[in-house]
Write a protein that holds these residues in place. Structure first.
Motif, mmCIF file in Angstrom:
data_model
loop_
_atom_site.group_PDB
_atom_site.id
_atom_site.type_symbol
_atom_site.label_atom_id
_atom_site.label_comp_id
_atom_site.label_asym_id
_atom_site.label_seq_id
_atom_site.Cartn_x
_atom_site.Cartn_y
_atom_site.Cartn_z
ATOM 1 N N TRP A 1 -12.720 -24.046 -9.475
ATOM 2 C CA TRP A 1 -13.341 -23.852 -8.429
ATOM 3 C C TRP A 1 -14.412 -24.876 -8.219
ATOM 4 O O TRP A 1 -14.774 -25.693 -7.497
ATOM 5 N N LEU A 2 -15.373 -25.016 -9.375
ATOM 6 C CA LEU A 2 -16.359 -26.009 -9.864
ATOM 7 C C LEU A 2 -15.797 -27.189 -9.820
ATOM 8 O O LEU A 2 -16.562 -28.149 -8.959
ATOM 9 N N SER A 3 -14.513 -27.514 -10.180
ATOM 10 C CA SER A 3 -14.109 -29.092 -10.300
ATOM 11 C C SER A 3 -13.622 -29.397 -8.999
ATOM 12 O O SER A 3 -14.059 -30.833 -8.555
ATOM 13 N N ILE A 4 -13.271 -28.730 -7.973
ATOM 14 C CA ILE A 4 -12.829 -29.233 -6.684
ATOM 15 C C ILE A 4 -14.122 -29.234 -6.025
ATOM 16 O O ILE A 4 -14.099 -30.275 -5.089
ATOM 17 N N GLY A 5 -14.970 -28.432 -5.955
ATOM 18 C CA GLY A 5 -16.344 -28.549 -5.379
ATOM 19 C C GLY A 5 -16.810 -29.561 -5.584
ATOM 20 O O GLY A 5 -17.426 -30.310 -4.649
ATOM 21 N N ILE A 6 -17.362 -29.685 -6.835
ATOM 22 C CA ILE A 6 -18.082 -30.758 -7.113
ATOM 23 C C ILE A 6 -17.557 -32.349 -6.954
ATOM 24 O O ILE A 6 -18.117 -33.103 -6.470
ATOM 25 N N THR A 7 -16.466 -32.210 -7.523
ATOM 26 C CA THR A 7 -15.682 -33.742 -7.690
ATOM 27 C C THR A 7 -15.266 -34.206 -6.375
ATOM 28 O O THR A 7 -15.242 -35.253 -6.046
ATOM 29 N N PHE A 8 -14.771 -33.345 -5.430
ATOM 30 C CA PHE A 8 -13.960 -33.654 -4.317
ATOM 31 C C PHE A 8 -14.525 -33.187 -2.894
ATOM 32 O O PHE A 8 -14.965 -34.155 -2.182
ATOM 33 N N ILE A 9 -15.080 -31.959 -3.042
ATOM 34 C CA ILE A 9 -15.467 -31.404 -1.685
ATOM 35 C C ILE A 9 -16.683 -32.096 -1.084
ATOM 36 O O ILE A 9 -17.062 -32.368 0.053
ATOM 37 N N LEU A 10 -17.891 -31.998 -2.033
ATOM 38 C CA LEU A 10 -19.269 -32.227 -1.864
ATOM 39 C C LEU A 10 -19.064 -33.711 -1.434
ATOM 40 O O LEU A 10 -19.834 -34.188 -0.383
#
Length: 353
Positions: free
Chosen positions: A133-142
């Motif tokens: 969850w953290l990897s997708i949120g920080i690296t791509f979604i934000l």
């Protein structure tokens, strides 16, 4: 079986090398290089299994994912030098949804056919789920969310997100391999303690190095052939990156995960699939961004919303499937069904940039 994998790998590698030199027809060369990866996958699987017996599934899976993603990193850098940022980002998307839905789905399905219920460390699964969850949120979604309101922040936020992801990935390794290693102990079958490694430790390490070189070259040739075949068949650059390149570029690593599931070593299988996903999102993608700056071909970590939704949906489904620390063939079928829908969607979607 190793006595067959090694000579077949060498022979087919030489044949592929000759085929590249004499410029075989793209379709013939595509199937030739694809076949050449199969015995290399078996060889790599034996090396991975041996390392897992010596050092545990966590380190064994990490090493397998690292060697496999080294190939993807090399291919990504080559593509960036040619200015193919869209293809590189699409291959990152494809690696993430491919590892989570295609590889883990086949592993659950094939392993579940032979073993009705398979178990893996639930604490490790929860830790991996949080990191996903953290990897997708920080690296791509934000970066995509903030860039949608102000395009000028894309470069700065992508760089910050990449550096933060790299640091958190390294902290995650330190957590799982050192400070909280006891949380990631294997769920052992009583007879597993007497298992003998197929290869000696040094032979397994050397084998992984050799197979990585083989796969790197075969993958580069295969991707080159895929581009020509894809152009003739009318496939879009994004479809080739998300589906075709992601599958063929990681074929050997994928085969290792499925083979481990067949042998009821689900912790090693999930470590390869999920660990590889985390490494792509939190290490490979940030490194590619930094390299893109260095070679004068900047690639921001701003993905299309189609790609972001696909990655988010893949993570959500896998998190739900893994949280109980058990898997079966139906869960594998669910993941594969989701992957099929996404594959058709990317095939039908034209002109995505």
């Amino acid at each position: 079986m190793l006595k067959w994998f090694i000579p077949l790998s060498v022979v087919l590698f030489i044949v592929s090398f000759v085929g590249e030199a004499i410029h075989l027809p793209p379709v013939v060369f595509f199937f030739l290089t694809g076949a050449a990866i199969i015995p290399v996958a078996g060889w790599m699987g034996q090396a991975t299994e041996s390392l897992a017996i010596y050092a545990g599934p966590r380190i064994g899976g990490l090493l397998s994912a690292t060697f496999g993603n080294a190939v993807e990193l090399i291919i990504g850098i080559i593509a960036l030098r040619e200015g193919l940022q869209t293809l590189v980002k699409a291959s990152i998307t494809g690696s993430i949804i491919g590892n989570l839905l295609f590889v883990l789905g086949i592993s659950f399905l094939i392993g579940g056919i032979r073993h009705p219920i398979q178990h893996f460390n639930v604490k490790a699964a929860r830790s991996q789920s949080a990191m996903l969850w953290l990897s997708i949120g920080i690296t791509f979604i934000l970066p995509a969310a903030f860039s949608a309101t102000d395009a000028a922040v894309a470069g700065v936020l992508s760089t910050v997100a990449a550096v933060v992801a790299l640091v958190l990935y390294l902290l995650g390794l330190f957590f799982s391999l050192y400070t909280h290693r006891y949380l990631f102990e294997s769920v052992h079958d009583p007879k597993d303690g007497d298992e003998t490694a197929p290869l000696q430790l040094w032979v397994a390490i050397v084998s992984l190095v050799i197979t990585t070189v083989f796969v790197a070259l075969e993958s580069e040739w295969l991707v080159g052939a895929v581009k020509v075949v894809g152009a003739r068949l009318g496939w879009s650059e994004v479809f080739m990156g998300v589906i075709v390149v992601a599958i063929v570029g990681n074929a050997a690593e994928h085969a290792s995960a499925v083979w481990m599931a067949w042998k009821n070593k689900m912790e090693l299988s999930t470590e390869i699939a999920v660990g590889s996903t985390l490494q792509v999102a939190m290490f490979v993608a940030p490194v590619l961004l930094l390299v893109s700056y260095a070679i004068g071909q900047p690639m921001f970590l701003v993905f299309s919303w189609t790609e972001l939704v696909s990655m988010g949906a893949a993570v959500l489904l896998v998190v739900v499937l893994m949280l109980d620390g058990e898997s079966n063939w139906l869960e594998g079928a669910l993941a594969l069904g989701a992957y099929l829908v996404m594959a058709v969607g990317f095939f039908m979607l034209k002109g995505l940039s």
